[in-house]
Design a protein around this motif. Structure first.
Motif, PDB file in Angstrom:
ATOM      1  N   GLN A 103      35.679  89.450  21.410  1.00 58.52           N
ATOM      2  CA  GLN A 103      35.872  88.240  20.608  1.00 58.52           C
ATOM      3  C   GLN A 103      36.466  88.582  19.240  1.00 58.52           C
ATOM      4  OE1 GLN A 103      36.669  84.852  20.321  1.00 58.52           O
ATOM      5  NE2 GLN A 103      35.274  84.994  22.060  1.00 58.52           N
ATOM      6  N   VAL A 106      40.092  88.944  19.616  1.00 55.57           N
ATOM      7  CA  VAL A 106      40.797  87.652  19.690  1.00 55.57           C
ATOM      8  C   VAL A 106      41.058  87.122  18.280  1.00 55.57           C
ATOM      9  CG1 VAL A 106      40.697  85.277  20.560  1.00 55.57           C
ATOM     10  CG2 VAL A 106      39.781  87.117  21.942  1.00 55.57           C
ATOM     11  N   PHE A 107      40.070  87.253  17.410  1.00 53.93           N
ATOM     12  CA  PHE A 107      40.250  86.828  16.014  1.00 53.93           C
ATOM     13  C   PHE A 107      41.358  87.647  15.343  1.00 53.93           C
ATOM     14  CE2 PHE A 107      36.402  84.440  16.427  1.00 53.93           C
ATOM     15  CZ  PHE A 107      36.457  83.476  15.423  1.00 53.93           C
ATOM     16  N   GLU A 109      43.826  89.140  16.705  1.00 54.82           N
ATOM     17  CA  GLU A 109      45.157  88.836  17.258  1.00 54.82           C
ATOM     18  C   GLU A 109      45.724  87.534  16.697  1.00 54.82           C
ATOM     19  OE1 GLU A 109      44.724  88.716  21.509  1.00 54.82           O
ATOM     20  OE2 GLU A 109      44.264  90.852  21.574  1.00 54.82           O
TER      21      GLU A 109
ATOM     22  N   ASN B  11      43.255  77.502  22.995  1.00 56.37           N
ATOM     23  CA  ASN B  11      42.447  78.699  22.742  1.00 56.37           C
ATOM     24  C   ASN B  11      41.214  78.293  21.920  1.00 56.37           C
ATOM     25  OD1 ASN B  11      41.330  81.022  21.570  1.00 56.37           O
ATOM     26  ND2 ASN B  11      43.288  82.085  21.564  1.00 56.37           N
ATOM     27  N   MET B  13      38.941  79.844  20.336  1.00 52.49           N
ATOM     28  CA  MET B  13      38.753  80.527  19.049  1.00 52.49           C
ATOM     29  C   MET B  13      39.650  79.921  17.972  1.00 52.49           C
ATOM     30  SD  MET B  13      40.661  83.196  17.446  1.00 52.49           S
ATOM     31  CE  MET B  13      40.537  82.824  15.738  1.00 52.49           C
ATOM     32  N   SER B  17      38.556  77.814  14.623  1.00 53.88           N
ATOM     33  CA  SER B  17      38.956  78.279  13.282  1.00 53.88           C
ATOM     34  C   SER B  17      39.729  77.205  12.540  1.00 53.88           C
ATOM     35  CB  SER B  17      39.819  79.536  13.389  1.00 53.88           C
ATOM     36  OG  SER B  17      39.039  80.603  13.810  1.00 53.88           O
ATOM     37  N   PRO B 104      50.033  85.852  14.695  1.00 52.44           N
ATOM     38  CA  PRO B 104      48.841  85.537  13.921  1.00 52.44           C
ATOM     39  C   PRO B 104      49.193  84.802  12.618  1.00 52.44           C
ATOM     40  CG  PRO B 104      49.362  87.871  13.724  1.00 52.44           C
ATOM     41  CD  PRO B 104      50.307  87.306  14.712  1.00 52.44           C
TER      42      PRO B 104
END
Lengths: 359, 128
Positions: A103, A106-107, A109, B11, B13, B17, B104
């Motif tokens: 995880q 993933v952050f 990336e 996604n 995540m 965020s 990113p």
């Protein structure tokens, strides 16, 4: 009521009373039946185990996403206190730690800038550095490869004594990760590991390194440092890179390599110099043409096609064996390219004239 | 009144965020995890900005942008994508997107661009 013991005894004595062929059949049937039951039980166990693991992963992923987002963006979040509590409460097993590492990747990336260092902080705070360092000390190559990948992705430095043994690992996957780690973490000498190789570079490794170099933020390395390497694969890679990165200062070395003893090195020298469009090679290639193999002769013909003139084609014509179909066709194609009016017959005459001229 | 942003991203995540960051910045955030549910939300609500990925399930990002530009031309769109190829970025701008952020991404930079897009759009309309 008959007890199971007597039933078993009766069954055993009944089986012995059967003819031998039936007895064998029955025993084998029982064995296969038991084996099938065991196999089904194993499949069911694995399935249930996988489902439980997936459920745990999903739960932990949600908890981690929430926790990391709070850590990154919530100013009222007590980071040091919460990270200890999270580690103690949720990261109890190795499986939990592996989910956390995934995880965090993933952050890493998806987010950059000011958050990158905070992601590193979360990684260290959750005790994942020590966890992956212990993986690097284990024998399993896949754990080592994964650990190196994570350290490389998160830009975390680790002791070189843990990376260097992986450079010459039997497993290509591990070697590749070691190369990427070293390349990414080096500030001055990203290809320093080439000097430590004791096995040749595979084509895939060359592609990996080439690709990683494109994202290397530092100064482009001087590829001539490894051009005399004991492995042809390293020298070939460096020659290719010299052309890709326009290192024209190394042209004298590449010209010298047109007469190298190894044909694969001569071939790469032709390819690199052709890419750099160095017309000086034409004279050397024409001189070398008679003694080269078919593959290199093809490369020479391509080079003449790209940078040469009709006179260069004439000069090598006498040395093209008419029985070699590939070279003859390529030669005819180039003859027409230089002079579109040349017919196949005329071209033959022209070739013969040149041959006569030489004799 | 809070500005309303529709985030279209699959996604989890990234969704979380973005939601976290944009809520902190004082926006009202709605989430759609695919193009189809984004279209449904667009019909049911009014949004001040759309933040979308290009690779989405069911309806692709490009199809979705075309749909938004046709049916809701006044909503500014920011694309958030892993694509870095020049042709993809150019195509997106040709379709009328207002900004393109590559992954990113920096959350702070994204928040600034969101603010700028909403602000510039508001100014554009107040001048008219």
């Amino acid at each position: 009521m008959v007890s199971p013991f007597f039933l078993k005894m009766n069954l055993a004595s009944d089986i012995h009373e059967l003819p031998p062929i039936l007895e064998i059949n029955l025993v084998l049937t029982i064995i296969f039946f038991v084996f099938t039951l065991l196999l089904i039980s194993l499949i069911l166990y694995l399935r249930v185990h996988k489902n439980i693991a997936n459920r745990r992963r999903e739960e932990l992923d949600l908890l981690l996403i929430d926790f990391i987002n709070n850590y990154l963006f919530n100013e009222e979040f007590d980071n040091s206190k919460e990270i200890k509590a999270f580690k103690k409460k949720h990261l109890k097993t190795n499986f939990d730690k592996r989910v956390a590492v995934s995880q965090i990747l993933v952050f890493a990336e998806n987010l950059k800038g000011e958050t990158s260092s905070v992601i590193q902080e979360v990684f260290l705070g959750l005790g994942l550095y020590d966890f992956l360092i212990s993986d690097l000390k284990k024998k399993a190559w896949f754990k080592k490869a994964k650990a190196l990948f994570v350290f490389y992705q998160l830009n975390i430095k680790i002791p070189m004594s843990l990376v260097e043994p992986a450079i010459n690992s039997n497993r290509n996957e591990l070697r590749q990760q070691a190369f990427l780690y070293l390349l990414h973490n080096s500030t001055e000498n990203p290809l320093g590991f080439l000097g430590k190789l004791i096995t040749p570079l595979t084509l895939w490794e060359q592609i990996y390194i080439e690709n990683a170099l494109k994202g290397y933020p530092g100064e482009t390395p001087d590829f001539s440092r490894w051009i005399y390497h004991e492995f042809s694969s390293v020298a070939i890679f460096c020659m290719k890179m010299m052309a890709d990165y326009n290192q024209f200062e190394h042209i004298p070395i590449l010209l010298k390599f047109l007469n190298h003893e190894k044909p694969e090195i001569r071939q790469q020298a032709i390819l690199s110099l052709r890419q750099m469009e160095i017309s000086e090679i034409l004279q050397i290639l024409i001189e070398n043409f008679p003694k080269e193999n078919t593959l290199l002769k093809q490369e020479i013909l391509k080079t003449i096609g790209k940078m040469g003139l009709e006179k260069h084609l004439q000069a090598i014509a006498p040395y093209i064996n008419k029985e070699n179909g590939i070279l003859t066709v390529e030669h005819q194609r180039l003859a027409r390219y230089f002079n579109p009016k040349t017919s196949i017959t005329e071209n033959n005459i022209f070739t013969n004239n040149v041959q006569r001229g030489h004799s | 009144m809070k500005k309303k942003i529709l985030v279209i991203e699959d996604n989890p995540m990234v969704v979380k965020s973005l939601e976290f960051k944009l809520l902190k910045e004082g926006y009202d955030v709605s989430i759609a995890i695919d193009g189809r549910s984004a279209m449904e939300q667009l019909e049911a609500n009014n949004f001040d900005l759309i933040l979308t990925d290009l690779m989405l399930p069911f309806v692709s990002g490009s199809q979705l942008i075309e749909h938004i530009k046709k049916n809701h031309p006044n909503i500014p769109i920011i694309v958030l994508s892993t694509a870095t190829q020049e042709d993809i970025i150019t195509d997106a701008f040709n379709m009328g997107v207002d900004d393109f952020i590559t992954k990113p991404f920096s959350p702070n930079e994204l928040a600034l661009r969101v603010k700028r897009s909403i602000g510039s759009f508001k100014n554009q309309f107040s001048h008219k």
